[in-house]
Design a protein around this motif. Structure first.
Motif, PDB file in Angstrom:
ATOM      1  N   VAL A 291      43.767 -65.566 -24.391  1.00  0.00           N
ATOM      2  CA  VAL A 291      45.015 -66.278 -24.677  1.00  0.00           C
ATOM      3  C   VAL A 291      45.755 -65.616 -25.830  1.00  0.00           C
ATOM      4  O   VAL A 291      46.980 -65.443 -25.785  1.00  0.00           O
ATOM      5  N   PHE A 292      45.007 -65.227 -26.871  1.00  0.00           N
ATOM      6  CA  PHE A 292      45.625 -64.573 -28.035  1.00  0.00           C
ATOM      7  C   PHE A 292      46.304 -63.261 -27.642  1.00  0.00           C
ATOM      8  O   PHE A 292      47.458 -63.014 -28.015  1.00  0.00           O
ATOM      9  N   ILE A 293      45.604 -62.430 -26.877  1.00  0.00           N
ATOM     10  CA  ILE A 293      46.164 -61.137 -26.446  1.00  0.00           C
ATOM     11  C   ILE A 293      47.398 -61.354 -25.580  1.00  0.00           C
ATOM     12  O   ILE A 293      48.429 -60.690 -25.751  1.00  0.00           O
ATOM     13  N   PHE A 294      47.293 -62.307 -24.641  1.00  0.00           N
ATOM     14  CA  PHE A 294      48.405 -62.590 -23.727  1.00  0.00           C
ATOM     15  C   PHE A 294      49.633 -63.076 -24.493  1.00  0.00           C
ATOM     16  O   PHE A 294      50.741 -62.547 -24.311  1.00  0.00           O
ATOM     17  N   LEU A 295      49.446 -64.065 -25.364  1.00  0.00           N
ATOM     18  CA  LEU A 295      50.576 -64.622 -26.115  1.00  0.00           C
ATOM     19  C   LEU A 295      51.157 -63.613 -27.100  1.00  0.00           C
ATOM     20  O   LEU A 295      52.374 -63.583 -27.318  1.00  0.00           O
ATOM     21  N   CYS A 296      50.291 -62.796 -27.684  1.00  0.00           N
ATOM     22  CA  CYS A 296      50.756 -61.783 -28.626  1.00  0.00           C
ATOM     23  C   CYS A 296      51.639 -60.752 -27.913  1.00  0.00           C
ATOM     24  O   CYS A 296      52.714 -60.398 -28.410  1.00  0.00           O
ATOM     25  N   LEU A 297      51.203 -60.303 -26.743  1.00  0.00           N
ATOM     26  CA  LEU A 297      51.976 -59.326 -25.967  1.00  0.00           C
ATOM     27  C   LEU A 297      53.312 -59.908 -25.508  1.00  0.00           C
ATOM     28  O   LEU A 297      54.361 -59.264 -25.636  1.00  0.00           O
ATOM     29  N   THR A 298      53.273 -61.134 -24.959  1.00  0.00           N
ATOM     30  CA  THR A 298      54.509 -61.752 -24.474  1.00  0.00           C
ATOM     31  C   THR A 298      55.475 -62.024 -25.611  1.00  0.00           C
ATOM     32  O   THR A 298      56.691 -61.870 -25.452  1.00  0.00           O
TER      33      THR A 298
ATOM     34  N   LEU B 149      45.007 -74.714 -26.515  1.00  0.00           N
ATOM     35  CA  LEU B 149      44.898 -74.610 -25.059  1.00  0.00           C
ATOM     36  C   LEU B 149      43.458 -74.656 -24.580  1.00  0.00           C
ATOM     37  O   LEU B 149      43.177 -75.129 -23.480  1.00  0.00           O
ATOM     38  N   THR B 150      42.547 -74.136 -25.381  1.00  0.00           N
ATOM     39  CA  THR B 150      41.149 -74.083 -24.979  1.00  0.00           C
ATOM     40  C   THR B 150      40.253 -73.999 -26.218  1.00  0.00           C
ATOM     41  O   THR B 150      40.697 -73.583 -27.283  1.00  0.00           O
ATOM     42  N   ASP B 151      38.979 -74.399 -26.059  1.00  0.00           N
ATOM     43  CA  ASP B 151      38.008 -74.241 -27.141  1.00  0.00           C
ATOM     44  C   ASP B 151      36.938 -73.218 -26.784  1.00  0.00           C
ATOM     45  O   ASP B 151      35.959 -73.045 -27.510  1.00  0.00           O
ATOM     46  N   ASP B 152      37.115 -72.520 -25.642  1.00  0.00           N
ATOM     47  CA  ASP B 152      36.207 -71.458 -25.226  1.00  0.00           C
ATOM     48  C   ASP B 152      36.542 -70.185 -26.022  1.00  0.00           C
ATOM     49  O   ASP B 152      37.650 -69.651 -25.903  1.00  0.00           O
TER      50      ASP B 152
END
Length: 314
Positions: free
Chosen positions: A24-31, A14-17
């Protein structure tokens, strides 16, 4: 499988930043965790609670299983990529991922259509509901959803196995998807593209037609109810399913109705986050928060667990 010059692919994600990758990792992990917990809770409740032994909850149980399978087919691999920085995926793993993601997605559409038919029978033919939607019929309907899903994805998938990859190996997505894979292939992809479109349209139109027809008869029947209380109760039994249908079909339409070709990949990635991560997390809450029987079953289960723990303590 055939020998390929390119044996591994590189997923752009999704991003290289680096900072955004942490978010993104925290968000996807939680969801993902909430999605697994929520859907497992629904599966457990429909198995344990005797009040949730009707056809409606049998389909909901299978839908929750599909949601777990669908999100697990792509999100854990991307979480691993974000945490380790390893964006590579082998050809075999990529093809396997495409197969299961497509199978779960197509099967889910047909199961949603089946659930709309179940609501039609419950509201339009309430006296015959138990006899029409008996356990044998329900099992056959679910089996048909899986069988049709498999039959629809097999023709384009068998052609995917014949694709040749020469120099390019960068897939512009966070999981293996058909269209990004076709873009980097050095084989002739016109036939596969047309077949994928036909299969997607066939799935979308067939299931949407079933949903629309079911709800046309449902609304017509509900409007004929004499009291407002009856109409409200009837609408409430369909509301959760209608919300889930709106999210599923709405996101699908959004993918194919693009503002421009330049932004199509960015839009696909954004909508893919909705379908693979957010929707599987929201669906259990939609069904539990808007369903009195599920909430009651959840409360009863908590009481039984609490009582069991007290007995163990004494």
């Amino acid at each position: 499988m055939r020998n390929h010059t390119v044996t591994t692919f590189l997923l752009l994600g999704l991003t290289d930043d680096p900072q955004l990758m942490v978010v993104v990792f925290i968000f996807l992990c939680l969801t993902y965790i909430l999605s697994i917990i929520g859907n497992l809770m629904i599966i457990s409740l429909t198995i344990v609670d005797p009040q949730l032994k009707t056809a409606m909850y049998y389909f909901l149980q299978n839908f929750s299983f599909l949601e777990i399978s669908f999100t697990s087919a792509c999100i854990p691999r991307y979480l691993y990529s974000l945490s380790t920085g390893d964006n590579t995926i082998t050809y075999n793993s990529c093809i396997t991922e495409i197969f299961f993601i497509d199978l779960f997605a197509v099967t889910e559409f047909f199961l949603l259509a089946t659930m709309s038919y179940d609501r039609y029978v419950a509201i339009c033919k309430p006296l015959h509901y138990v006899s029409i939607m008996n356990s044998r019929v329900c099992r056959r309907l679910v089996l048909c959803c899986w069988a049709v899903g498999l039959l629809i994805i097999l023709p384009p998938f068998t052609l995917d196995l014949k694709l040749e990859f020469c120099d390019s190996k960068v897939i512009n997505h966070f999981f293996c998807d058909v269209y990004p894979l076709l873009k980097i292939s050095c084989s002739e992809t016109w036939l596969i593209e047309q077949m994928v479109i036909v299969c997607a349209v066939l799935t979308f139109v067939m299931t949407l037609l079933c949903v629309v027809l079911s709800y046309m008869y449902i609304i017509k029947t509900i409007l004929q109810f004499p009291s407002a209380k009856q109409r409200k109760k009837a609408f409430s039994t369909c509301s959760s399913h209608m919300i889930v249908i709106s999210i599923t079909y709405g996101s699908c339409i959004f993918i194919y109705v693009k503002p421009s070709a330049q932004d199509s990949m960015a839009i696909n990635k954004g909508v893919s986050i909705l379908t693979t991560s957010i929707a599987p997390m929201l669906n259990p809450f939609i069904y539990t928060l808007r369903n009195k029987q599920v909430k009651q079953a959840f409360n009863n289960t908590l009481k039984r667990i609490s009582l069991f723990l007290r007995k163990q303590g004494t």
